[in-house]
Design an enzyme around this catalytic site. Structure first.
Site, mmCIF file in Angstrom:
data_model
loop_
_atom_site.group_PDB
_atom_site.id
_atom_site.type_symbol
_atom_site.label_atom_id
_atom_site.label_comp_id
_atom_site.label_asym_id
_atom_site.label_seq_id
_atom_site.Cartn_x
_atom_site.Cartn_y
_atom_site.Cartn_z
ATOM 1 N N GLU A 144 4.804 -7.617 12.893
ATOM 2 C CA GLU A 144 5.620 -9.145 13.247
ATOM 3 C C GLU A 144 4.863 -9.698 14.696
ATOM 4 O OE1 GLU A 144 10.086 -8.381 13.557
ATOM 5 O OE2 GLU A 144 10.500 -9.573 11.560
ATOM 6 N N GLU B 254 9.344 11.677 1.237
ATOM 7 C CA GLU B 254 9.989 12.431 2.359
ATOM 8 C C GLU B 254 9.436 14.072 2.715
ATOM 9 O OE1 GLU B 254 14.076 12.096 2.511
ATOM 10 O OE2 GLU B 254 13.218 10.084 2.280
#
Length: 306
Positions: free
Chosen positions: A87, A118
């Site tokens: 963004e 992960e």
């Protein structure tokens, strides 16, 4: 650095007594419970105000010197980092390399669960090496439970390379201690759905990243007052917003604002500088560049010359 085999003791994994009867609540009772629990995010941000401010200051300094900001995470934490990074270009007209998101599993993990990845600490370190992170950069490790190996591996590798490190977690320091330049703890308590950290932990993390990136961009001169003057004019909505900014900050009507925007090469900040100083596009651009794109600083300098 702690690496507990069992995560059951972590705040993010504990059972919330307020939602023990979750499966028996009506829809309205569910909404009310969420509303009550989500209120804790505001208190968590308030209690982390000092390290958040320090993170803004250090990151702003690094980016002014040509450094980059990296968010590193897995699962929800990784997706939030990628979202915040994505963004920045349309909001602040930053180059895509200035703020980047690194997620365990890469781009595919944005739309399909890959939480098993992960656990690979070496992958986190490899991601740091791949991007040639160095002492001018800032690396933000995001891990709700504080123990994600991918994130810890990335932070360790970033420290070795001399980067500034920031750690964001939703557990107290005694449950997961990490060596980082700035340690941000967002303590929102156990989730309504036990262990589902996409809820309060995800919400408070999004809030913290909003504050961090926006605060940094303010320090970089990407705004004037509270206006998005470095907005990238890439679609109709952003073109309309640009015209409204010009109209709001000047006495121009919409047609005049549109002409000014075009004459600046669709750069709102430059358009304002041209209008207020009488400089042409090239001279205005040079003045802005000499003040690292800070419109207020450029205006002050021009006024002193007058």
């Amino acid at each position: 650095m702690t690496h507990p085999e069992s995560r059951g003791h972590l705040l993010t994994e504990q059972v919330n007594p307020n939602s023990n009867n979750l499966d028996r609540l009506t829809a309205l009772e569910l909404v009310d419970l969420f509303n009550c629990e989500d209120a804790r995010t505001l208190d968590a941000i308030a209690k982390a105000r000092i390290p958040l401010a320090q993170a803004i200051e250090l990151t702003g300094k690094a980016l002014r010197q040509g450094g980059r900001l990296f968010y590193v995470g897995a699962g929800t934490s990784g997706r939030l980092g990628v979202l915040d990074a994505a963004e920045c270009p349309p909001t602040f007209c930053t180059p895509p390399e200035m703020v980047q998101g690194i997620i365990a599993g890469g781009a595919a993990a944005l739309v399909r669960s890959s939480e098993d990845l992960e656990d690979r600490k070496e992958d986190g370190a490899a991601a740091i090496a791949q991007r040639q992170i160095n002492s001018t950069d800032v690396v933000v490790g995001i891990t709700a439970g504080g123990t994600t190996p991918f994130v810890l591996g990335a932070l360790d590798a970033a420290k070795v390379r001399g980067a500034t490190t920031i750690y964001i977690a939703c557990v107290p320091i005694e449950q997961a201690s990490v060596e980082a330049d700035i340690d941000i703890r967002l303590l929102v308590g156990p989730e309504i759905l036990a262990g589902s950290t996409r809820l309060k932990a995800g919400t408070v993390t999004k809030m913290a990243l909003n504050i961090l990136s926006t605060g940094v961009m303010v320090q970089l001169g990407k705004v004037y007052g509270n206006r998005m003057v470095d907005v990238a004019v890439t679609n109709h909505k952003l073109h309309d917003r640009s015209l409204r900014i010009l109209q709001d900050l000047t006495e121009l009507n919409r047609l005049e604002a549109a002409q000014l925007l075009e004459s600046s090469g669709k750069r709102v900040k430059l358009a304002l500088l041209m209008h207020w100083t009488g400089l042409d596009k090239e001279a205005g651009a040079r003045l802005l560049e000499s003040y690292q794109g800070n419109l207020r600083a450029a205006l002050n300098a021009k006024n002193l010359q007058a």
